[in-house]
Design a protein around this motif. Structure first.
Motif, PDB file in Angstrom:
ATOM      1  N   LEU A 109      24.066 -32.618   7.436  1.00  0.00           N
ATOM      2  CA  LEU A 109      23.549 -31.329   7.874  1.00  0.00           C
ATOM      3  C   LEU A 109      22.402 -31.512   8.862  1.00  0.00           C
ATOM      4  CD1 LEU A 109      23.499 -28.284   7.868  1.00  0.00           C
ATOM      5  CD2 LEU A 109      22.155 -28.364   5.758  1.00  0.00           C
ATOM      6  N   ARG A 110      21.556 -32.480   8.625  1.00  0.00           N
ATOM      7  CA  ARG A 110      20.464 -32.741   9.568  1.00  0.00           C
ATOM      8  C   ARG A 110      21.027 -33.083  10.950  1.00  0.00           C
ATOM      9  NH1 ARG A 110      15.147 -33.578   9.892  1.00  0.00           N
ATOM     10  NH2 ARG A 110      14.360 -35.128  11.337  1.00  0.00           N
ATOM     11  N   ASN A 111      22.075 -33.926  10.991  1.00  0.00           N
ATOM     12  CA  ASN A 111      22.708 -34.258  12.271  1.00  0.00           C
ATOM     13  C   ASN A 111      23.327 -33.025  12.915  1.00  0.00           C
ATOM     14  OD1 ASN A 111      21.971 -36.940  12.145  1.00  0.00           O
ATOM     15  ND2 ASN A 111      23.896 -37.585  11.199  1.00  0.00           N
ATOM     16  N   LEU A 112      23.951 -32.171  12.119  1.00  0.00           N
ATOM     17  CA  LEU A 112      24.532 -30.935  12.632  1.00  0.00           C
ATOM     18  C   LEU A 112      23.448 -30.030  13.216  1.00  0.00           C
ATOM     19  CD1 LEU A 112      27.137 -29.259  12.930  1.00  0.00           C
ATOM     20  CD2 LEU A 112      26.717 -28.375  10.624  1.00  0.00           C
ATOM     21  N   LEU A 113      22.325 -29.948  12.540  1.00  0.00           N
ATOM     22  CA  LEU A 113      21.207 -29.138  13.044  1.00  0.00           C
ATOM     23  C   LEU A 113      20.657 -29.710  14.348  1.00  0.00           C
ATOM     24  CD1 LEU A 113      19.334 -28.355   9.730  1.00  0.00           C
ATOM     25  CD2 LEU A 113      20.654 -26.748  11.117  1.00  0.00           C
ATOM     26  N   LEU A 171      26.974 -23.608   8.431  1.00  0.00           N
ATOM     27  CA  LEU A 171      25.728 -23.578   9.192  1.00  0.00           C
ATOM     28  C   LEU A 171      25.388 -22.144   9.576  1.00  0.00           C
ATOM     29  CD1 LEU A 171      23.421 -25.036  10.616  1.00  0.00           C
ATOM     30  CD2 LEU A 171      24.954 -25.375  12.567  1.00  0.00           C
ATOM     31  N   GLY A 172      26.404 -21.403   9.990  1.00  0.00           N
ATOM     32  CA  GLY A 172      26.197 -19.994  10.331  1.00  0.00           C
ATOM     33  C   GLY A 172      25.670 -19.191   9.160  1.00  0.00           C
ATOM     34  N   ALA A 173      26.165 -19.473   7.967  1.00  0.00           N
ATOM     35  CA  ALA A 173      25.683 -18.769   6.772  1.00  0.00           C
ATOM     36  C   ALA A 173      24.211 -19.064   6.522  1.00  0.00           C
ATOM     37  CB  ALA A 173      26.523 -19.143   5.565  1.00  0.00           C
ATOM     38  N   LEU A 174      23.801 -20.324   6.712  1.00  0.00           N
ATOM     39  CA  LEU A 174      22.385 -20.676   6.539  1.00  0.00           C
ATOM     40  C   LEU A 174      21.516 -19.978   7.585  1.00  0.00           C
ATOM     41  CD1 LEU A 174      22.657 -24.491   5.716  1.00  0.00           C
ATOM     42  CD2 LEU A 174      22.190 -22.599   4.129  1.00  0.00           C
ATOM     43  N   MET A 176      22.409 -31.508  16.589  1.00  0.00           N
ATOM     44  CA  MET A 176      23.412 -31.286  17.640  1.00  0.00           C
ATOM     45  C   MET A 176      23.415 -29.846  18.148  1.00  0.00           C
ATOM     46  SD  MET A 176      26.777 -33.548  16.594  1.00  0.00           S
ATOM     47  CE  MET A 176      27.383 -32.254  15.568  1.00  0.00           C
ATOM     48  N   THR A 177      23.091 -28.907  17.287  1.00  0.00           N
ATOM     49  CA  THR A 177      23.115 -27.497  17.664  1.00  0.00           C
ATOM     50  C   THR A 177      21.728 -26.979  18.058  1.00  0.00           C
ATOM     51  OG1 THR A 177      22.861 -26.882  15.332  1.00  0.00           O
ATOM     52  CG2 THR A 177      25.107 -26.962  16.215  1.00  0.00           C
ATOM     53  N   ASN A 178      20.769 -27.883  18.161  1.00  0.00           N
ATOM     54  CA  ASN A 178      19.390 -27.516  18.502  1.00  0.00           C
ATOM     55  C   ASN A 178      18.786 -26.509  17.531  1.00  0.00           C
ATOM     56  OD1 ASN A 178      19.152 -29.221  20.781  1.00  0.00           O
ATOM     57  ND2 ASN A 178      20.315 -27.731  21.982  1.00  0.00           N
TER      58      ASN A 178
END
Length: 115
Positions: free
Chosen positions: A91-95, A65-68, A97-99
């Motif tokens: 990835l959508r869920n990860l996005l 995610l950090g790389a993106l 959760m991290t706002n």
């Protein structure tokens, strides 16, 4: 061995004029992101658009995610449009959760596809 193979990130960069499409395959995780990031970042001054196709990505961790996010920021700094394609459920869920979904949500109007 199959578990090891599942951890590998592979990617291809296809150039079409001033647009590049990065097609990612496998897992975007710690230890796999830096090479791709550096190679794509090096191209940004020559590009007007960067498209990251995540259709064949099976998993993304915080480093992925950090790389993106880093690619997005670097593209914006050079005035390059940034698009994500085929954003998977994980990835959508990860996005969410991290706002960060709202950050990448700006690309929704420009081609983000959610699997």
């Amino acid at each position: 061995m199959p578990e090891e193979a599942a951890k590998i990130l592979t990617y291809e960069i296809e150039r079409n004029g001033d647009t590049a499409v990065v097609k990612c395959h496998g897992r975007l995780v710690a230890g796999t992101t830096e090479e791709m990031y550096q190679e794509v970042k090096h191209l940004l001054p020559q590009l007007k658009a960067l498209v990251v196709d995540l259709a064949d990505l099976t998993y993304v961790d915080s480093m992925g995610l950090g790389a993106l996010v880093r690619l997005y920021a670097a593209a914006r700094q050079t005035g390059c449009d940034f698009q994500l394609l085929h954003l998977g459920k994980q990835l959508r869920n990860l996005l969410k959760m991290t706002n960060l979904l709202s950050v990448f949500g700006q690309t929704e109007d420009h081609g983000i596809n959610i699997a």
